[in-house]
Write a protein that holds these residues in place. Structure first.
Motif, PDB file in Angstrom:
ATOM      1  N   VAL A  19       6.531  -6.755  26.087  1.00  0.00           N
ATOM      2  CA  VAL A  19       5.225  -6.205  25.525  1.00  0.00           C
ATOM      3  C   VAL A  19       5.241  -6.260  23.916  1.00  0.00           C
ATOM      4  O   VAL A  19       6.096  -6.476  23.240  1.00  0.00           O
ATOM      5  N   GLY A  20       4.083  -6.401  23.543  1.00  0.00           N
ATOM      6  CA  GLY A  20       3.701  -6.673  22.098  1.00  0.00           C
ATOM      7  C   GLY A  20       3.537  -5.286  21.469  1.00  0.00           C
ATOM      8  O   GLY A  20       4.154  -4.095  21.738  1.00  0.00           O
ATOM      9  N   GLN A  21       2.827  -5.522  20.153  1.00  0.00           N
ATOM     10  CA  GLN A  21       2.752  -4.079  19.413  1.00  0.00           C
ATOM     11  C   GLN A  21       1.837  -3.048  20.047  1.00  0.00           C
ATOM     12  O   GLN A  21       1.110  -3.556  20.963  1.00  0.00           O
ATOM     13  N   ARG A  22       1.892  -2.182  19.581  1.00  0.00           N
ATOM     14  CA  ARG A  22       0.956  -0.968  20.222  1.00  0.00           C
ATOM     15  C   ARG A  22      -0.350  -1.430  19.593  1.00  0.00           C
ATOM     16  O   ARG A  22      -0.633  -1.914  18.556  1.00  0.00           O
ATOM     17  N   SER A  23      -1.249  -0.920  20.635  1.00  0.00           N
ATOM     18  CA  SER A  23      -2.656  -1.145  20.260  1.00  0.00           C
ATOM     19  C   SER A  23      -3.197  -0.345  18.806  1.00  0.00           C
ATOM     20  O   SER A  23      -4.054  -0.891  18.228  1.00  0.00           O
ATOM     21  N   THR A  24      -2.408   0.580  18.585  1.00  0.00           N
ATOM     22  CA  THR A  24      -2.773   1.218  17.286  1.00  0.00           C
ATOM     23  C   THR A  24      -2.301   0.724  15.983  1.00  0.00           C
ATOM     24  O   THR A  24      -2.469   1.116  14.945  1.00  0.00           O
ATOM     25  N   GLY A  25      -1.212  -0.264  16.245  1.00  0.00           N
ATOM     26  CA  GLY A  25      -0.487  -0.793  15.195  1.00  0.00           C
ATOM     27  C   GLY A  25       0.829  -0.052  14.693  1.00  0.00           C
ATOM     28  O   GLY A  25       1.409  -0.309  13.777  1.00  0.00           O
ATOM     29  N   ILE A  26       1.035   1.319  15.301  1.00  0.00           N
ATOM     30  CA  ILE A  26       2.089   1.791  14.944  1.00  0.00           C
ATOM     31  C   ILE A  26       3.390   1.546  15.531  1.00  0.00           C
ATOM     32  O   ILE A  26       3.238   1.188  16.646  1.00  0.00           O
ATOM     33  N   PRO A  27       4.533   1.489  14.782  1.00  0.00           N
ATOM     34  CA  PRO A  27       5.761   0.759  15.286  1.00  0.00           C
ATOM     35  C   PRO A  27       6.376   1.816  16.424  1.00  0.00           C
ATOM     36  O   PRO A  27       6.020   3.058  16.474  1.00  0.00           O
ATOM     37  N   PHE A  28       7.249   1.223  17.392  1.00  0.00           N
ATOM     38  CA  PHE A  28       7.680   1.910  18.179  1.00  0.00           C
ATOM     39  C   PHE A  28       8.971   2.725  17.776  1.00  0.00           C
ATOM     40  O   PHE A  28       9.576   2.017  16.609  1.00  0.00           O
ATOM     41  N   GLU A  29       9.093   3.827  18.154  1.00  0.00           N
ATOM     42  CA  GLU A  29      10.372   4.685  17.743  1.00  0.00           C
ATOM     43  C   GLU A  29      11.661   4.743  18.665  1.00  0.00           C
ATOM     44  O   GLU A  29      11.213   4.232  19.916  1.00  0.00           O
ATOM     45  N   VAL A  30      12.518   5.304  18.409  1.00  0.00           N
ATOM     46  CA  VAL A  30      13.720   5.364  19.279  1.00  0.00           C
ATOM     47  C   VAL A  30      13.258   5.969  20.712  1.00  0.00           C
ATOM     48  O   VAL A  30      13.738   5.679  21.700  1.00  0.00           O
ATOM     49  N   ALA A  31      12.446   7.032  20.503  1.00  0.00           N
ATOM     50  CA  ALA A  31      12.028   7.840  21.851  1.00  0.00           C
ATOM     51  C   ALA A  31      11.159   6.927  22.463  1.00  0.00           C
ATOM     52  O   ALA A  31      11.456   7.382  23.779  1.00  0.00           O
ATOM     53  N   ASP A  32      10.566   6.367  21.976  1.00  0.00           N
ATOM     54  CA  ASP A  32       9.558   5.262  22.695  1.00  0.00           C
ATOM     55  C   ASP A  32      10.354   4.265  23.707  1.00  0.00           C
ATOM     56  O   ASP A  32      10.119   4.181  24.823  1.00  0.00           O
TER      57      ASP A  32
END
Length: 663
Positions: free
Chosen positions: A277-290
């Motif tokens: 998967v690429g980056q989020r559509s919102t541009g917010i980085p993935f966190e550990v919980a994600d």
């Protein structure tokens, strides 16, 4: 299996490219690029590498200048004419090395080895510098509390399970479900079609063109890493990987895929592929919980795909089995324990020609009362039924049917019927029987005419001479004697034919087989009275009891001995050995052997294959009924008879079941 490092050749000269690839085949895998845009995209996706630049390529000096500014760690080897203006201009950019269009083979190989080693050292240096920077940043960094922006619930992914019976469509559904669940701008899936094949791109959304052309060998370092570590790969957690080279390899794989996260897929205990998967559509980085949510999602995807692969394999096997069953040349009908039809192949439809189009799910009575009766008796008795033949009044076909009960641990689960159309075989058999009957009567008529003609000729001759020599008393006496003799011969011929055609019904009883054999030996000795013939009878001491008819046994052995004695023709040293052997005393069941051996010249080759056929003989006198009568006696007693003949003699071996076997 060693994977060669990659290198680029920026050139449009096909001959130059072919020559360089051939020389460098054992050192590096050279990929040719002809356009500046392709070169820029490759560096953006895969990072620094060794570049061989043909100065004749489009805008080559501008490309080298750009790489010198933006990719200072790239190893550049320029290719051109020494002291030419392009070469002098390229030297100002301080390339790693330069070479001509036709370099010496060993020199080029040594140059490429040095360039690759230098590139690896530069990569390691860059990795160490990045590690040092991260370490310094980590000391002063205050980490915020992790927050999860994984907004789409996991149950939204359930739509990926549609098209479960179509693996290709399922891949698309998985990608669609992943995009909707993880709210990402890019997603794709790589799968290994077969255990030894490369991992290839199967489906994706907004993936790079180079990614779709990518294939990964099963022995690649990335695959080995997934097999060893069995967890997802994320740019955010790359810093947790201790080995800098492994970190660089994983980062390069993320770059080549254009992804932020790689999720391995497991099936049947091995790496079946991965999802990225690429980056989020919102541009917010993935966190550990994600990442934790994505791990659970990966387990769900792996389970779904593994079941889909199993379903596909089962469906393939089922389709193959049905294709084979529909292709076999005889009909198959199967029903369950309630006599409901569950399977019906094409051959069965051609044979039975049912009036109903849809047969599956109907009662077996749909196929007719005779087939229904066979099915229900098979299910009721839970046994197989012998072959049954009949002619269908509607189709006018002669059908052969055989049934089998289908069982498992719980008992009978149904029945199966095998059908054959034997109409043609029956017609052929009837024609053969007609020919055999015609041949039989032709042979009978020929043999009878031959045997009857001799006495009739003698009678006719004496009858013609009678008027002239009637007054001669000696002639009248000879006439009376010869005519009576020839009439007796005619009666004997008729009696033999009647005896063969209408044998008496044997009266079976327990009998010691030695007695009828002894009677047959005595009878043949008294009848032939050959001076040179010796018949030797021997028997062991075991039980020689059979269940048989003494008269029939004696008649059969008599004809065998008579045939052997007549073939010997009373030659000096003629001998027939009759041996009777029983089972050993320690065995309670077994067989009894009767072996008749003579020292004659063997059976004539012209009749060797049909000695047991009626009227088959080479004797001047005789109908050839002796051996067929003997064989019929053996068959009546459930025995077997074999003949072994050569120029040194003939051996007849007869096998009778002992009395206990028959009882």
């Amino acid at each position: 299996m060693r994977t060669l490092p990659s290198s680029l050749l920026y050139s449009r000269d096909e001959e130059l490219t072919s020559r360089f690839i051939r020389v460098a085949s054992s050192i590096t895998a050279i990929q040719q690029l002809e356009e500046q845009t392709e070169l820029e995209q490759w560096f953006q996706q895969f990072g620094d590498t060794v570049l061989l630049a043909d100065l004749r390529a489009p805008n080559c000096l501008d490309v080298l200048s750009m790489l010198r500014r933006e990719r200072p760690t790239t190893i550049i080897i320029v290719i051109g004419t020494d002291r030419s203006d392009p070469m002098l201009a390229a030297e100002l950019l301080e390339p790693f090395a330069r070479t001509s269009f036709e370099p010496e083979r060993r020199a080029l190989q040594a140059l490429l080895k040095q360039a690759i080693e230098c590139q690896m050292l530069r990569q390691k240096t860059r990795i160490l510098e990045e590690e040092l920077t991260k370490l310094n940043a980590r000391k002063s960094e205050q980490r915020p509390q992790p927050r999860s922006f994984f907004s789409a619930p996991l149950q939204n992914f359930s739509k990926a399970q549609r098209n479960f019976d179509n693996v290709d469509a399922l891949f698309e559904s998985v990608v669609e479900g992943l995009v909707a669940t993880a709210r990402v701008s890019r997603a794709g899936i790589f799968i290994q079609p077969d255990p030894q094949a490369d991992y290839i791109f199967q489906a994706g959304t907004r993936c790079l063109a180079a990614t779709e052309q990518l294939s990964i060998h099963p022995h690649d370092a990335f695959i080995r890493w997934l097999e060893m570590n069995t967890h997802l790969v994320s740019r955010k957690t790359l810093e947790n990987i201790a080995d800098p080279q492994e970190r660089a390899m994983l980062k390069q794989m993320l770059d080549s895929l254009g992804g932020e996260i790689i999720i391995p897929i497991y099936a049947a205990g091995r790496i079946k592929g991965w999802i990225f998967v690429g980056q989020r559509s919102t541009g917010i980085p993935f966190e550990v919980a994600d990442l934790e949510d994505l791990t659970g999602l990966a387990d769900h995807i792996s389970t779904t795909l593994e079941k889909a692969f199993q379903y596909e394999e089962t469906a393939l096997q089922k389709a193959l089995a049905e294709t084979v069953l529909h292709s076999i040349p005889f009909g198959i009908v199967a029903c369950d324990e309630k006599a409901t039809i569950r399977w019906f192949n094409s051959s069965a439809r051609e044979i039975l020609k049912p009036e109903e189009t849809d047969i599956i799910g109907r009662r077996v009575e749909t196929l007719g009362s005779r087939i229904a009766d066979l099915f229900r008796r098979t299910i009721g008795n839970q046994t197989a039924h012998d072959v049954t033949e009949w002619t269908d009044n509607r189709t006018k076909l002669t059908v052969s049917a055989e049934t089998r009960c289908l069982t498992d641990n719980a008992g009978c689960v149904g029945a199966m019927m095998m059908l054959r159309d034997i109409t043609g075989a029956k017609l052929l058999q009837e024609k053969e029987e007609q020919l055999e009957r015609a041949s039989f009567w032709n042979e009978l008529a020929s043999s009878m005419s031959h045997e009857i003609r001799n006495p009739l000729v003698a009678i006719k001759t004496f009858s013609q001479m009678l008027p002239e020599r009637y007054e001669d008393p000696d002639f009248r006496a000879e006439f009376s004697k010869e005519v009576n003799h020839e009439v007796d011969r005619l009666n004997q011929i008729v009696d033999k034919i009647n005896e063969f055609a209408n044998p008496p019904k044997p009266a079976f009883q327990p009998v010691d087989i030695r007695k009828p054999i002894e009677h047959a030996v005595t009878r043949i000795q008294n009848e032939l009275d050959h001076d040179n013939l010796k018949i030797h009878l021997s028997a062991d001491d075991s039980s020689l009891m059979v269940y048989g008819a003494p008269t029939s046994l004696e008649e059969g052995v008599y004809h065998l001995l008579k045939n052997a004695a007549e073939n010997l023709a009373n030659k000096p040293g003629s001998r027939v050995n009759v041996t009777v052997k029983g089972r050993s005393p320690d065995k309670q069941t077994g067989s009894i052997y009767l072996i008749i051996t003579d020292n004659g010249s063997g059976i004539d080759e012209s009749i060797r294959d049909k000695v047991f056929s009626p009227f088959s003989t080479i004797k001047a006198r005789g109908l050839g009924l002796g051996l067929p009568i003997a064989k019929r006696a053996v068959i009546d007693h459930n025995g077997q008879i074999d003949i072994d003949t050569s120029s040194g003699g003939t051996t007849i071996t007869i096998l009778f079941p002992a009395l206990e076997d028959e009882v």
